[in-house]
Design a protein around this motif. Sequence first.
Motif, PDB file in Angstrom:
ATOM      1  N   UNK A 130      -5.097  -2.790  -5.582  1.00 43.93           N
ATOM      2  CA  UNK A 130      -4.816  -3.388  -4.272  1.00 43.93           C
ATOM      3  C   UNK A 130      -4.106  -2.389  -3.369  1.00 43.93           C
ATOM      4  N   UNK A 131      -3.205  -1.593  -3.951  1.00 39.32           N
ATOM      5  CA  UNK A 131      -2.505  -0.588  -3.153  1.00 39.32           C
ATOM      6  C   UNK A 131      -3.470   0.480  -2.644  1.00 39.32           C
ATOM      7  N   UNK A 132      -4.394   0.893  -3.501  1.00 39.83           N
ATOM      8  CA  UNK A 132      -5.401   1.874  -3.054  1.00 39.83           C
ATOM      9  C   UNK A 132      -6.268   1.283  -1.945  1.00 39.83           C
ATOM     10  N   UNK A 133      -6.647   0.019  -2.099  1.00 39.82           N
ATOM     11  CA  UNK A 133      -7.451  -0.630  -1.057  1.00 39.82           C
ATOM     12  C   UNK A 133      -6.644  -0.770   0.231  1.00 39.82           C
ATOM     13  N   UNK A 134      -5.354  -1.090   0.104  1.00 42.66           N
ATOM     14  CA  UNK A 134      -4.513  -1.211   1.298  1.00 42.66           C
ATOM     15  C   UNK A 134      -4.450   0.108   2.066  1.00 42.66           C
ATOM     16  N   UNK A 135      -4.288   1.215   1.362  1.00 46.47           N
ATOM     17  CA  UNK A 135      -4.256   2.524   2.016  1.00 46.47           C
ATOM     18  C   UNK A 135      -5.601   2.852   2.657  1.00 46.47           C
ATOM     19  N   UNK A 136      -6.693   2.491   1.985  1.00 51.00           N
ATOM     20  CA  UNK A 136      -8.019   2.756   2.551  1.00 51.00           C
ATOM     21  C   UNK A 136      -8.235   1.976   3.851  1.00 51.00           C
ATOM     22  N   UNK A 137      -7.918   0.664   3.822  1.00 49.53           N
ATOM     23  CA  UNK A 137      -8.112  -0.153   5.022  1.00 49.53           C
ATOM     24  C   UNK A 137      -7.173   0.273   6.148  1.00 49.53           C
ATOM     25  N   UNK A 138      -5.965   0.677   5.774  1.00 47.78           N
ATOM     26  CA  UNK A 138      -5.026   1.156   6.782  1.00 47.78           C
ATOM     27  C   UNK A 138      -5.525   2.436   7.430  1.00 47.78           C
ATOM     28  N   UNK A 139      -6.089   3.342   6.628  1.00 43.71           N
ATOM     29  CA  UNK A 139      -6.626   4.591   7.171  1.00 43.71           C
ATOM     30  C   UNK A 139      -7.805   4.330   8.101  1.00 43.71           C
ATOM     31  N   UNK A 140      -8.550   3.269   7.845  1.00 45.55           N
ATOM     32  CA  UNK A 140      -9.693   2.926   8.707  1.00 45.55           C
ATOM     33  C   UNK A 140      -9.260   2.180   9.960  1.00 45.55           C
TER      34      UNK A 140
END
Length: 431
Positions: free
Chosen positions: A120-130
């Motif tokens: 979930x943390x990796x996904x959060x960083x990915x969505x935040x970067x987008x």
Amino acid sequence: MSAAAPGQSADNPFPVRGVAIRVAGWIDKLGAVWVEGQIAQLTLRPGSNTAFITLRDPAADMSLALTCPRDVVVNAPVKMTDGTRVVVFGKPNFYTGRGSFSLRVSEIRAVGLGELLLRIERLRKLLDAEGLFDPRLKRPIPFLPNTIGLITGRASAAEHDITAVATSRWPAVRFAVRNTVVQGPNAVPQVVEALRALDADADVDVIVLARGGGTFEDLLPFSDETLCRAIARCSTPIVSAIGHEPDNPLCDLVADLRAATPTDAAKRIVPDAAAEQSLVNDMRRRSARALRNWVNREQHTLAQLRSRPVLARPLEAVQGRTEEIHRARAAARRDITRLVARESERIGHLSARLTTLGPAATLARGYAVVQIAAQTAVQSGVQTQAAVASGSAHVLRSVADAPAGARLRVRLADGAVTAISEGPATEDWGN
């Protein structure tokens, strides 16, 4: 002409067993593989040593049939139930008798909480970067929505809380409710479908995604990437009311507004009619008071202006100026009369002086002006410069100018006489 190969023509087809055996042979060549998914259905038949599992992809509407020994499920590190995320190790298998495909599992591992949090943390960083969490992309919530779209579980406490609180605050509020599964493997596709339907409804002004509290695993669908991207694609403002205050799934960060609880969502979306009426009444009182104060202030200003001398007695200033004008006119007339008199007197004095100095006054005192005619002067050989210049008689200025025999003209006060010169006299008149 050679015969066609088996299965290549209608005259030489494969039998069913031939196709099934060949497919089983092809699939058997595939190696074992690790697969991750979410248990959608687990069947343990009494008296059977085989467990049947349907493993679903949480991010797509796809599933895979699994078979495994009963002991693998019973002895799993965690209790296997619907919605449990697992990682299985198995080998593809094709059952020729039924023509079905499945994955024969020999090992099952539950996805640990730490691993889920890391993902979930990796996904959060990915969505935040987008940029899906960018505050500038948040759409404003309408002050009074026409219709509120509500996605929640059927007959859930979240639905009751939202509808009850919203209706008590604004009785005319309307809802478009879509009941879906809010946990387990079917939650994400059903919620995404409900989002698409409500977003396409022109009457829906805001969509609320609500669910009551639950365990971390129960709230996992609301941190799914597919659901987060579906929320970001919606053109209708989304309010996320998932769980309670400590819960913070990823959909809270993507949504346009995060509510701590479903009740809080209803309070933040629907205005309180009583509070708004009280606010309107207060604004009316404040407006009326401000208007009265303004009128009183303007009346006071007008009274002050009217009390000023220039407005209270407007003719007084004119009358005062009239007296000043009269005084100025009298002073001007007096000064002009005095000036005229003084100048008249001066002119009289100058006239008297001119009269005194003039030739008539001199003649009146007994003097005479003796002139010699120009013709006589020429004949006598006496021609003065003045006579030549004027061509007429000229005044005698010397005895030399009047030789004997010269015709003279003697001008007196009352007329003129003519005479003949006898030449210079020798008598001394002074004696």
